[in-house]
Each structure stands twice: as C-alpha cells, then as structure tokens.
Design an enzyme around this catalytic site. Structure first.
Site, short mmCIF file in Angstrom:
data_model
loop_
_atom_site.label_atom_id
_atom_site.label_comp_id
_atom_site.label_asym_id
_atom_site.label_seq_id
_atom_site.Cartn_x
_atom_site.Cartn_y
_atom_site.Cartn_z
N ASP A 198 0.84 -1.19 0.00
CA ASP A 198 0.00 0.00 0.00
C ASP A 198 0.88 1.24 0.00
O ASP A 198 2.09 1.18 0.23
CB ASP A 198 -0.93 -0.02 1.22
CG ASP A 198 -0.16 -0.14 2.53
OD1 ASP A 198 0.55 0.81 2.87
OD2 ASP A 198 -0.26 -1.19 3.21
N GLU A 230 21.14 -22.57 -17.99
CA GLU A 230 20.43 -21.60 -17.15
C GLU A 230 21.36 -20.46 -16.70
O GLU A 230 20.96 -19.31 -16.61
CB GLU A 230 19.83 -22.30 -15.92
CG GLU A 230 18.60 -23.14 -16.25
CD GLU A 230 18.19 -24.07 -15.12
OE1 GLU A 230 17.02 -24.44 -15.08
OE2 GLU A 230 19.05 -24.44 -14.27
#
Ligand code: DGJ
Length: 719
Positions: free
Chosen positions: A528, A608
């Site tokens: 928030d 990877e």
C-alpha cells in the site's frame, strides 16, 4: 491552483486536467459542486447556484430533514443525512448526533504534515476548510491538496476536540465524496496469500458495498484501493475515479448508492471495532486518500497513480536510483543452510552478475524452523560459523552488497526474547493468544516495545555493512487488545499498532538513510501507499510462478508503479504451484520491477547460467524504463489468457514490451501499441524490423506461438 470566489463561497481546485470544486451552501454546509474534467469558473458557479436553489431555506420547519441527497463533503450523523456518516463522536452525555457547518478556511502553498503517518511530499497547494459542530465544541479541518502536474486530489481530515471534556470518536473517516450518478461499476483488488490484488469489477447495487480489512494490515484479501468506472470505460477510454488510502492498517472503503441514486464514496481507518478517546484540545489525524480522475480510461488513471507515488510518496533518495539485482536465498535453502552453503551461493551469484546477496529468514537465534527464534536478533553461529562478518566479507570479496531479513513485529514463543518479555505481545493476560505461523505479534501500540526493537535492529544495522533490509510480517493480528491501554481505549488498538509500525519504520529509515528497505508481509500482504512511503519497494507476492505472478503484477499495476514491485525468478516446478514454465518466461515476468533471483545458483545448469547472465544484461538495458517509464496494460491476462504490458519512456522514444501466453497452447496475436509517436519509426532492438508509430497503433506486431507459456520481451527504439 486554488481559487476562492468570495461572494459565491466557492472553492475551485484545479489540478493538471481536473477541477474539484466545493462550496459553502446557503445553509452553511460544505458540499461538493464538481469533480471532473477541468472546467471554467462560470460552469462551477452555475452548478453551485442550481444546487443551492434546491436546498430548503433555513427558516423551513423541516429544514433539518433534507440532507440525505446533499453532496456532503463530510457527512454528519443524526440530523437529516441518512447515509453513513463520515465521523461520529460520542459526547459524555451519550449524545451522538452532530451538524457540521463551515467556520473558516485557509489557503497555503504547502502540504500538510502528519507526524509519523505517511503523507504526500513536495510542493503543492492546500485548502483547509474548518467545519464546526453546531451542538458541541468539535471541529473538523478538511485538507485538500492539488498539484499542477497531477490529476490527483489529496484529502484528509483532522478532528479536533476544542472543548475541555473528553469525547469518544466512534468513526473517523478521511473523506466523503458524492457523485451524482448510478452509472459506475466498482473495481476492487481482492485475494489471499499467493493471489494478491486480483481485479474484480461488479455493478454497485443500492446499499453499502464495503471493502475493508480488519486484520491490522492492509491485507492480501482486499487492497486499500478501489476504482469507480463507467461501464464502458476500458484501458484507453472512458471515465473513472480512483480512491487510494495512504494507510497500512485496518481500513474501510465504502460505496453507498442511495435510494435516490446518489453515490457516495468514503473511507479511512476502519470503523469496525474502532474508537478513539479525544481529550479536550486533542486532534485525531486521519490518513490521506489519493483521489484520481481520468477521462482517458484505466491506463491513464494508473499512470496518474504511478507518477504520483513515484514523485510524491516514495523516498526521493531511492525512487529513481538503480535498484540492485538481488539473489535471495529463501527458496534456495529455506532454513537449511550454513556458512559454507551461503558462501557457495554468494560465489555463484557473483559469477552471474548479481549485485546484492540477501540473507533471508533463519540467520538468527534458534531459527531452524518457523517455530522458534523470532525476536532473537543475534546471529546463529552454529549455522553461520564466522557470523555475519564472514558472510559480509565474502560478499565484499566477490563485489556484492549485503542485505538482511528481519521480522520486527513478531516473536516466537520459543525464543529468548519472549522468555524475557512475555508481556510484550498483543493479547489479554490469562488468554493464550492465537498463533499464526507459530508466532505472536509484538504489541507495537507500546512505545517501550517499539523502542526495544529499534535498539536491537539499529544495533545490527550500525555494526554491519548492510545496504538492504527486507522487513517481513507474516501473520494477521488477533486478540486485538493491549494490556497497556485502559479498557476505555481498547478501540484504539488497531490504529495505534499501525502508528507503532510507522514509528519504527520512520526511525530506522531516517537513521539508516543509505539502506534500501523492502517491505514484505507474507508476500504482498501489506502492499500500500503507506508502506511505500517508507519502503521504496515491496515483495509483490510469495507466488513466484510466472503465470500467476503475471496476473498478480497486472492487478497490482492498477494502483502502484512497477518500480515498486519486487519480482524474482525462481525454479521449476514452482514451489508454490508446482507449475513448470520456461526460464525465459520467468525472467521476462520478473524483469517488470526491481528484479532478482530466488533460487540456488549453485545448481543451475550451464544453459540456465548463461540465460541468467543474459537476463541480467538485458534487464540493465531496460531498468530505466522500468523505474521511470509510463506503464501500460495491453492485454487482460484474466480475459485474454495472455499477459502483455509495456513501459514507455516519457519522451516516447523507447518502449519495453513483455508478452506471455498463459495457456498450454497459445497462438499468434497482433499486439497493438497505441502509446508511441504516430509519426515516429521504431526498430525492434537487435533486429532489422521497423514499424511506424501509426502501424504499431493500428496494426500492431505479431507475437506468440503454440508453445506452453511462451514469452517474448523486446525493446522498440525510435530511429
Ligand atoms: C515470507 C516472505 O514473503 C518470504 O519471501 C520469506 O521471506 C519468508 N517469509 C521467510 O520466513
């Protein structure tokens, strides 16, 4: 700019493209006149005069019963307005009704300051209107701030007891705004752990729709942000309004459609189980709400919030600063590590080009599982032989910075801290508090508890070279009770807890100005604007599955900038969902925010590893677009089963696009990008393919194929 028309008693607040106007009507009440596209003084005056004509005269015997439909800017209780009131207070004689009318106003070329409570920074103009209750000594200051460069209006209320006797606030919302229409839908962002901020749009029926949290945090379940949108409003067109609280605790945001089809929106600190004793001379300060208006659809509304949060909420020292690429060991090791393993991870991370190693949960006390050790913020030397010094030394040798995890608000029952301070937790003596993740919540309503945690964490941050802190919070509150509050003040518990969190955040961030704080609450349980004021980035979700994360990041982007969404690449099968997605897809989704890796780099395959190195290089080339650009949603991942978004530089010369299929077998699609210069020519970086802005807008680019969770990321640059 704010104008006051003295004769008409009208206040006209002009933002970049919007006008918000209010007036003191002929009966002395403060009412909304207009909120929408920038308009003229004459238009505003005409609306105000018409509204005034509809009001009964104060001499009318039935005068007091006529306020139900009045577009009140702050609704009072028990005197002819039968909508939910914005504030209610109980006087000593038990009387609850009030009638607030205009008393005075002030104009200032500055913004309100709210103590530890997060509030908007920078310059701006503020109108403060003081309302006075006709029947008591209570006054309310309503603050309205506007900005030349934004369509956001900031509001909050300060409720002041100007008398000598105490009153009890039963409700103290930040704002109320009435719209003269029933044409809106309500979008809210709901969820749960690992499924945060899922957009949901419904019609608004008559009665009250309440979006709230009573968990003590803004919560995974409902975010303190809602959008009202016209039914036909989409990403690019239509009218919508946003309401975002700058608050991290229990909140309420309500939409009330009355029988006469007037829609009121109001909210603030949750009124459920709330009360606050206000002694004579004291003021209760409510959190700010950021109210936005867009006539250009949801995309423009989001952009307003993104710019506003970046420029006026998030710490300017960090907001546009390059964020480090992080390697976090949580999913790599969970609690099972020692110094040797950590050093191997650091070495491997350094080889990949990572900037910061973050040591997550499990480095302290007797913390080998999540059942013990919280609160014991001293290094577990059995696990980390050589202590944090050894780990930090290794980071330095390998050119990495070091970050550390804390969960400041919590304590394990099995901890030295709890054994020493069993009285420091939330709850009531004699009743064993409920455990969540085998832990208790510290009573942050108490200054001595916050002080004690501040001392401990400060001690660590002063002693070691730490450039990054992950502040976690892994359970909701319960037994909302503090032994330090008298019975009559227990209703203050929730808000006092949140103020305690802000107090600690403020003290730590102002003392350790160079430390980047990342907020976290079991993933994105406290995402928030209040937290963003102290923490420039927040761990968006514990769900790192690329397909789910795409949806979570999409939902979060309606109200929050991507530069605040911390996103990591993790391994497959994903630890949360078991799903396998291509490494490239995970990298592309994680590139949409401050990025990093949540995996064990020592076990990556050569393929990877080289993909990671490429991802990091590619990320560095777009990181400025991520932190400073305008972000747009191109496809709706819920409806279209495709996630496609872009970040466009402010000068529209470059654009980063991420496309990801969310199905097992996708298809080709035309992706239209209507956000560039129509007469510009753009080349896809690394290719010879070029398009005009017009082509990108009208025809688009063909992307996609049949592959499971296929993803593509590319940059368009103006030639
Ligand atoms: C929840 C967080 O969201 C995770 O990233 C991790 O830090 C764990 N807590 C550690 O307990």
């Amino acid at each position: 700019m704010i104008r006051y028309l003295k004769r008409e008693k009208i206040f006209i607040l002009n933002g970049k493209n919007v006008t918000y106007a209010l007036s003191v009507n002929k009966a002395g009440f403060l009412q909304n006149v207009y909120f929408g596209k920038k308009t003229s003084k004459n238009k505003v005056t005409e609306i105000a005069v018409n509204a005034d004509d509809k009001l009964p005269s104060a001499e009318d015997k039935n005068f007091d019963m006529e306020f139900d439909a009045m577009p009140s800017e702050y609704a009072f209780y028990g005197r002819g307005d039968y909508n939910e009131p914005t504030a209610v207070f109980e006087r000593r004689d038990g009387c609850l009704f009030s009638r607030f009318r205009y008393k005075a106003h002030k104009l200032k070329k500055a913004l309100p300051e709210l103590g530890v409570m997060p509030c908007v920074r920078g310059d701006g103009e503020t109108l403060t209107v003081t309302l006075k209750d006709d029947f008591s000594d209570m006054e309310i200051n309503l603050n309205y701030s506007v900005f030349n460069d934004s369509d956001i209006i900031v509001r909050n209320a300060e409720i002041k007891n100007c008398g000598t006797g105490a009153v009890k606030l039963r409700k103290a919302f930040s704002f109320c705004l009435q719209m003269d229409s029933d044409e809106y839908e309500l979008m809210r962002f709901y969820g749960r752990w690992a499924k945060e901020r899922t957009p949901e749009t419904t019609g608004i029926g008559h009665g009250i729709t309440k979006i709230q949290s009573i968990r003590g945090t803004s919560s995974h379940q409902l975010n303190p942000f809602v959008i009202l949108k016209q039914k036909r409003c989409n990403e690019q067109k239509g009218k919508c309004f946003g309401f975002q609280l700058v608050y991290s605790g229990s909140f309420s945001l309500c939409a009330e459609l009355s029988g006469n089809d007037k829609l009121r929106v109001y909210g603030g600190v949750s009124d459920s189980f709330f009360s606050w004793n206000l002694n004579g001379g004291e003021t209760f300060i409510t959190p700010q709400v950021l109210i936005a208006c867009s006539y250009r659809g949801l995309g423009a509304l989001s952009s307003e919030y993104h710019d506003f949060l970046r420029n006026r909420i998030i710490d300017p020292a960090f907001v546009y600063k390059k964020r480090p690429i992080v390697l976090n060991n949580w999913e790599a090791t969970y609690f099972d590590f020692d110094d040797k393993k950590i050093c191997e991870i650091i070495d491997a991370a350094a080889d990949l080009g990572v900037d910061t190693f973050v040591l997550d949960d499990g480095w302290f006390g007797n913390r080998n599982t999540d059942t013990a050790g919280l609160g014991d913020w001293y290094v577990n030397e059995n696990k980390l032989n050589g202590g944090l010094d050894g780990v930090i030394e290794r980071c330095k040798e390998r050119g990495l910075s070091f970050g550390l995890w804390f969960e400041p608000e919590m304590v394990s029952e099995d901890s030295d801290f709890y054994r020493k301070h069993p009285d420091y937790i939330v709850g009531k003596n004699g009743i064993r508090p409920a455990m969540g993740r085998t832990q208790y919540v510290l009573d942050f309503t108490r200054k001595e508890v916050v002080d004690c945690i501040f001392q401990t964490i400060s001690g660590i941050l002063s002693r070691y070279e730490i450039s990054y802190v992950k502040w976690d919070m892994n359970r909701s509150l319960s037994e909302y009770y503090s032994e330090s509050l008298v019975p009559d003040r227990q209703g203050e518990f929730f808000h006092r807890y949140t103020l305690g969190v802000y107090d600690l955040a403020k003290r730590l961030t102002s003392r350790f100005k160079n430390v980047l704080f990342e907020g976290c609450a079991s993933g994105g349980g406290r995402f928030d604007a209040g937290m963003l004021y102290y923490f420039p980035q927040i761990w968006t979700s514990d769900n790192t599955d690329a397909a789910d994360r795409a949806r979570i990041q999409y939902g979060t982007s309606f109200g929050y900038p991507i530069s605040a969404m911390s996103c990591h690449v993790s391994v497959c099968p994903n630890h949360q969902t078991g799903r396998t997605t291509p490494f490239e897809t995970r990298g592309n989704i994680a590139s949409l925010g401050p990025t990093g890796y949540e995996l064990d780099p020592t076990v990556l395959t050569e393929e990877e590893k080289s993909a990671t190195k490429k991802q990091i290089m590619a990320y560095k080339s777009v990181s400025q677009l991520i932190s400073e650009g305008d972000f747009y949603r191109i496809c709706d991942p819920f409806r279209d089963k495709v996630f496609c978004v872009c970040a466009v530089s402010k000068d529209k010369t470059s654009c980063y696009i991420v496309y990801t299929s969310l199905t097992e077998n996708g298809k080709e699609r035309q992706i239209k990008i209507p956000y560039l210069k129509e007469d510009g020519r753009y080349i896809i970086r690394g290719t010879k393919l070029s398009f005009t802005g017009k082509e990108l807008k009208r025809v688009g680019i063909t992307v996609g194929n049949l592959k499971k969770y296929y993803s593509a990321a590319f940059v368009l640059t103006e030639l």
